[in-house]
Design a protein around this motif. Structure first.
Motif, PDB file in Angstrom:
ATOM      1  N   LEU A  65      -1.280   7.031  -5.767  1.00 58.30           N
ATOM      2  CA  LEU A  65      -2.285   7.789  -5.028  1.00 58.30           C
ATOM      3  C   LEU A  65      -1.821   9.194  -4.687  1.00 58.30           C
ATOM      4  CD1 LEU A  65      -3.524   4.977  -2.605  1.00 58.30           C
ATOM      5  CD2 LEU A  65      -4.496   5.683  -4.793  1.00 58.30           C
ATOM      6  N   SER A  66      -0.547   9.334  -4.335  1.00 56.43           N
ATOM      7  CA  SER A  66      -0.056  10.665  -3.959  1.00 56.43           C
ATOM      8  C   SER A  66       0.023  11.612  -5.150  1.00 56.43           C
ATOM      9  CB  SER A  66       1.323  10.543  -3.309  1.00 56.43           C
ATOM     10  OG  SER A  66       2.254   9.962  -4.218  1.00 56.43           O
ATOM     11  N   ASP A 105       0.739   4.069  -2.769  1.00 55.08           N
ATOM     12  CA  ASP A 105       0.476   5.459  -2.394  1.00 55.08           C
ATOM     13  C   ASP A 105       1.571   6.377  -2.922  1.00 55.08           C
ATOM     14  OD1 ASP A 105      -0.988   7.496  -0.862  1.00 55.08           O
ATOM     15  OD2 ASP A 105       0.824   7.531   0.374  1.00 55.08           O
ATOM     16  N   TYR A 125       0.834  -1.207   0.000  1.00 58.38           N
ATOM     17  CA  TYR A 125       0.000   0.000   0.000  1.00 58.38           C
ATOM     18  C   TYR A 125       0.868   1.255   0.000  1.00 58.38           C
ATOM     19  CZ  TYR A 125      -3.211   3.616   1.593  1.00 58.38           C
ATOM     20  OH  TYR A 125      -3.929   4.772   1.704  1.00 58.38           O
ATOM     21  N   LYS A 126       1.976   1.240   0.744  1.00 58.06           N
ATOM     22  CA  LYS A 126       2.874   2.395   0.739  1.00 58.06           C
ATOM     23  C   LYS A 126       3.471   2.617  -0.646  1.00 58.06           C
ATOM     24  CE  LYS A 126       4.171   2.155   5.630  1.00 58.06           C
ATOM     25  NZ  LYS A 126       5.280   1.927   6.604  1.00 58.06           N
TER      26      LYS A 126
END
Length: 241
Positions: A227-228, A223, A219-220
């Motif tokens: 996502l970021s 992201d 997930y990191k």
């Protein structure tokens, strides 16, 4: 000639505690292990997680007669509807015909054989039971609606992805089997998974901890790479009074 002090063997020094698979005995014990990744949370048993009442006893096979009756009854219904291809309405009608016929003939036969008629208790649903069931359903439905609202507002991406995956799996399962077969599978799962988890709780929690760490890692990465970089509207400034 050596003195008494030299003849006495030196006291054996205990070897240092070697870690087993990178984890010491103290850390490997359930009490000392990090408990943040336990599936049921801290200090929570399987019996308490299932409600701690009669239902938990049945699902964990503490009441073996009731558990066997539930599984056996579900199996009989599944065989009747899926294998024999009996229809629900037909089965209910035939059962009621046989039961009412036997009771009617028995009640009338007691007049000729000088015996008391069968004692058939009056069955009614109490108001307290109906209210408790309605309140429990209301609480569960409100909880589910609150979760859906939180996801729809975009507050928790992990919950959103989890619900989407669960609904997708449910849709795939729905294409593979009918509702009755799915209900029978659910009954079997409820009477096997909790008892197996109760027996192998430490091993399952260790695997869940590794899976949780790997999911957080992925997930990191997602992201940071995706996502970021999604543009978002700037937060609105609060109006000053």
């Amino acid at each position: 000639m050596a003195g008494p002090a030299e003849e006495a063997p030196a006291a054996a020094v205990p070897p240092p505690a070697s870690p087993r698979d990178g984890v010491t005995e103290e850390a490997a014990s359930p009490a000392a292990r990090p408990r943040g990744f336990w599936l049921l949370g801290e200090d929570k048993s399987v019996h308490r997680a299932l409600g701690g009442g009669k239902t938990a006893d049945v699902l964990l096979w503490k009441d073996k007669k009731t558990s066997a009756a539930v599984v056996g009854g579900a199996t009989i219904l599944w065989v009747l509807f899926e294998v024999v291809e009996y229809h629900l309405l037909t089965l209910v009608s035939h059962v009621l015909i046989v039961a009412l016929t036997i009771l009617f003939l028995w009640s009338n036969a007691t007049v000729f054989i000088n015996k008391s008629p069968p004692d058939i208790p009056e069955v009614q649903i109490s108001e307290d039971l109906a209210v408790n069931v309605a309140l429990r359903l209301r609480a569960d439905i409100n909880k589910a609606l609150g979760l859906l609202r939180e996801i729809a507002l975009g507050h928790d991406l992990m919950k959103f992805l989890g619900v989407i995956v669960a609904l997708w799996i449910l849709s795939e399962v729905g294409e593979l089997c009918e509702l009755l077969r799915l209900m029978y599978i659910v009954v079997l799962i409820l009477h096997t998974v909790p008892i197996l988890y109760h027996k192998y709780q430490d091993q399952v929690d260790d695997f869940a901890a590794k899976a949780h760490a790997e999911l957080c890692k992925q997930y990191k990465v997602l992201d940071a790479k995706v996502l970021s970089k999604i543009p978002r509207a700037p937060p609105k400034d609060k109006k000053q009074n």
